[in-house]
Design a protein around this motif. Structure first.
Motif, PDB file in Angstrom:
ATOM      1  N   PHE A  61      -1.951   3.949  45.574  1.00  0.00           N
ATOM      2  CA  PHE A  61      -2.847   2.799  45.586  1.00  0.00           C
ATOM      3  C   PHE A  61      -2.109   1.533  45.155  1.00  0.00           C
ATOM      4  O   PHE A  61      -2.258   0.464  45.769  1.00  0.00           O
ATOM      5  N   LYS A  62      -1.297   1.634  44.100  1.00  0.00           N
ATOM      6  CA  LYS A  62      -0.531   0.471  43.626  1.00  0.00           C
ATOM      7  C   LYS A  62       0.421  -0.030  44.707  1.00  0.00           C
ATOM      8  O   LYS A  62       0.541  -1.238  44.944  1.00  0.00           O
ATOM      9  N   ILE A  63       1.115   0.902  45.356  1.00  0.00           N
ATOM     10  CA  ILE A  63       2.057   0.512  46.406  1.00  0.00           C
ATOM     11  C   ILE A  63       1.314  -0.130  47.573  1.00  0.00           C
ATOM     12  O   ILE A  63       1.756  -1.130  48.147  1.00  0.00           O
ATOM     13  N   ALA A  64       0.158   0.442  47.919  1.00  0.00           N
ATOM     14  CA  ALA A  64      -0.627  -0.105  49.027  1.00  0.00           C
ATOM     15  C   ALA A  64      -1.015  -1.559  48.758  1.00  0.00           C
ATOM     16  O   ALA A  64      -0.988  -2.396  49.671  1.00  0.00           O
ATOM     17  N   ARG A  65      -1.362  -1.868  47.522  1.00  0.00           N
ATOM     18  CA  ARG A  65      -1.743  -3.243  47.182  1.00  0.00           C
ATOM     19  C   ARG A  65      -0.573  -4.216  47.400  1.00  0.00           C
ATOM     20  O   ARG A  65      -0.750  -5.320  47.911  1.00  0.00           O
ATOM     21  N   ARG A  66       0.632  -3.774  47.030  1.00  0.00           N
ATOM     22  CA  ARG A  66       1.806  -4.632  47.223  1.00  0.00           C
ATOM     23  C   ARG A  66       2.170  -4.746  48.701  1.00  0.00           C
ATOM     24  O   ARG A  66       2.579  -5.814  49.163  1.00  0.00           O
TER      25      ARG A  66
END
Length: 537
Positions: A29-34
């Protein structure tokens, strides 16, 4: 007018197949946001329902608004079955994402050997699966697996796979160099043939087994492909996937295609390093465009030239991809290196003054003793500041003590006791850690926290020990490199000693001194802005 290329990121699916890479649902999820802030057009999230992590990930993304289109991955229906009864296809629909990627065989050898079915049934599997997903209003892409090997073995059948997908309603057919063995000139020829032989938008998906995934992706785009699939930092199975960190700037800055906005391109380095941090995989320092050494200069002749004009030894401006120029200082450094480095750090050195020559000699002497500043910019900056400005240190070291206890029924416990002085106040603090260095770090930060509460924002991200003279065995000197971050910046420090704890302490103290210096600079900058009436929002 610039031609637009769709960027399809599969870090969260194909990238996780790389050795040593495992991402939790939170990590994904964190990577997707970036990735979304970077401006990629498609984010392939994984295989819905295949494991608890992907189930949680597809559930979480529904709660946020995204610019990118999320893609669920799956395979065509099983042989001799019905599409609407296929569990894999139904899980894709239940994921409630706007797009889906289906992998289908494009190499007749694979159809016979891996699927153990007929060529006709393979085409039916592809057609039925795409048509079923299109009935549910999904954007559908066919990953034509092993397309290039299939084309070389049986070109008519490989093209028939593409035509079948197009006739079934596929929005894209993506040509996959699954084994990574195709050469750029072959890619160009075969992609051109595929575009001529079918009426559907073409994408490219390459692997890096011949160190050609990026070159092959560029060749495909030049032949007419309109979508490029890849991963951040080239993560992926075996030798990895095509590296989007190289593909995007090559397409945009070198070939004049439109991929993402210019301000998004400036995030490329920070996103690449963020993904590396979350994946817990060290980035190669010499990775093109986004690596720490991509725009680093060590040779005195090079540095002398870039001081006149950076174009002499840089093919682009580093800031275009969010990176920065670095001048390395070592025992090989000439005067130009030190002067340039000082200038980068905001200090003006006079080449003719004895103090400047003293600094250069000091650096060379320390390098002779085992220090290495080209990988420890923060320690070098602190040394320059001390030599030039004579600023007061944020704290004075008095002593430390480490206790290590091992008992029969419990793991080893390390305890550090640190004594420092701040503004003539002696501070004595103890803390435990999972090792001596971690205990020292915890104790020192506890001791500093009342005077410098912002120190809690930083943490160590990497710790390396290198033996400098193995012939001395256990009495050998060691060099310790520590990398730290405050989630905005990353810096490295160095320590050298015959005692690994002392070397670690030296690097640790430099790291914390640099963190405090960074917060001091930020505070001063904000104060200057306020005095000018500039307000940060």
């Amino acid at each position: 007018m610039k031609k637009s290329i769709a960027i399809f990121d599969t870090t969260l699916r194909d990238g996780t197949q790389g050795e040593g890479i495992s991402l939790s649902a939170e990590d994904k999820f964190k990577i997707a946001r970036r990735l979304d802030s970077l401006g990629v057009h498609y984010i392939e999230g994984g295989i819905p329902g295949s494991n608890s992590k992907d189930i949680e990930f597809f559930r979480r993304i529904k709660s946020y608004t995204w610019n990118a289109r999320f893609v669920a991955f799956g395979s065509t229906r099983r042989k001799d079955s019905i599409a609407d009864q296929d569990a894999n296809l139904n899980r894709i629909i239940e994921a409630q994402v706007p797009a889906a990627t289906l992998v289908g065989k494009a190499w007749d050898f694979h159809v016979h050997t891996a699927l153990q079915t007929s060529l006709e049934e393979n085409l039916a599997m592809i057609a039925d699966s795409i048509a079923y997903l299109k009935q549910h209003q999904l954007e559908v892409m066919l990953d034509a697996e092993h397309f290039f090997d299939g084309f070389k073995h049986n070109s008519e059948y490989a093209l028939q796979v593409l035509r079948t997908a197009a006739n079934a309603g596929a929005d894209w057919v993506v040509l996959c160099d699954t084994n990574g063995g195709t050469l750029p000139h072959e890619i160009h020829q075969i992609v051109s043939a595929a575009i001529e032989g079918t009426q559907v938008k073409i994408g490219i998906h390459t692997h890096n087994d011949c160190e050609l995934a990026v070159a092959n992706s560029l060749a495909a785009v030049q032949a007419g492909a309109l979508q490029v699939q890849g991963t951040m930092n080239g993560y992926g199975e075996r030798c990895g996937n095509a590296n989007l960190c190289s593909i995007i700037p090559n397409l945009q800055l070198k070939l004049d295609y439109n991929c993402i906005a210019d301000d998004q391109l400036q995030q490329l380095t920070s996103v690449a390093r963020y993904v590396s941090e979350i994946a817990n995989v060290n980035m190669p320092v010499n990775q093109p465009y986004v690596g720490n050494a991509s725009f680093a200069h060590k040779g005195g002749i090079h540095v002398s030239a870039i001081l006149k004009d950076s174009r002499t030894y840089e093919h682009i401006q580093p800031e275009l991809v969010g990176n920065k120029q670095r001048v390395l200082v070592s025992e090989l450094a000439g005067q130009s290196n030190v002067l340039s480095k000082a200038q980068q750090l905001g200090y003006e050195l006079d080449a003719g003054k004895p103090a400047t020559k003293a600094i250069i000699e000091r650096i060379k002497q320390l390098e002779h003793e085992g220090y290495q500043f080209e990988g420890a910019d923060a320690s070098l900056e602190l040394m320059l500041r001390q030599a030039i400005s004579n600023e007061q240190e944020p704290f004075q070291f008095e002593s430390f003590k480490i206790l290590v206890e091992k008992s029969k029924n419990r793991p080893v416990v390390s305890e550090a006791i640190v004594k420092i002085n701040i503004d003539n106040e002696s501070i004595y603090m103890a803390a435990e850690g999972n090792g001596p260095v971690n205990a020292l770090d915890n104790a020192l930060r506890k001791a500093l926290s009342r005077h410098y509460p912002g120190i809690e924002d930083m943490h160590l991200t990497d710790y390396k020990v290198r033996v400098l003279d193995e012939s001395d065995t256990t009495a050998a000197k060691v060099r310790v490199l520590i990398e730290s971050t405050d989630f905005e910046h990353t810096w490295s420090t160095v320590g050298v000693s015959q005692n690994v704890i002392e070397a670690s302490w030296e690097a640790l103290v430099d790291s914390i001194r640099y963190a405090l210096y960074g917060k001091e600079k930020k505070l001063q900058t904000n104060e200057r802005k306020e005095s000018l009436g500039i307000v940060n929002h």
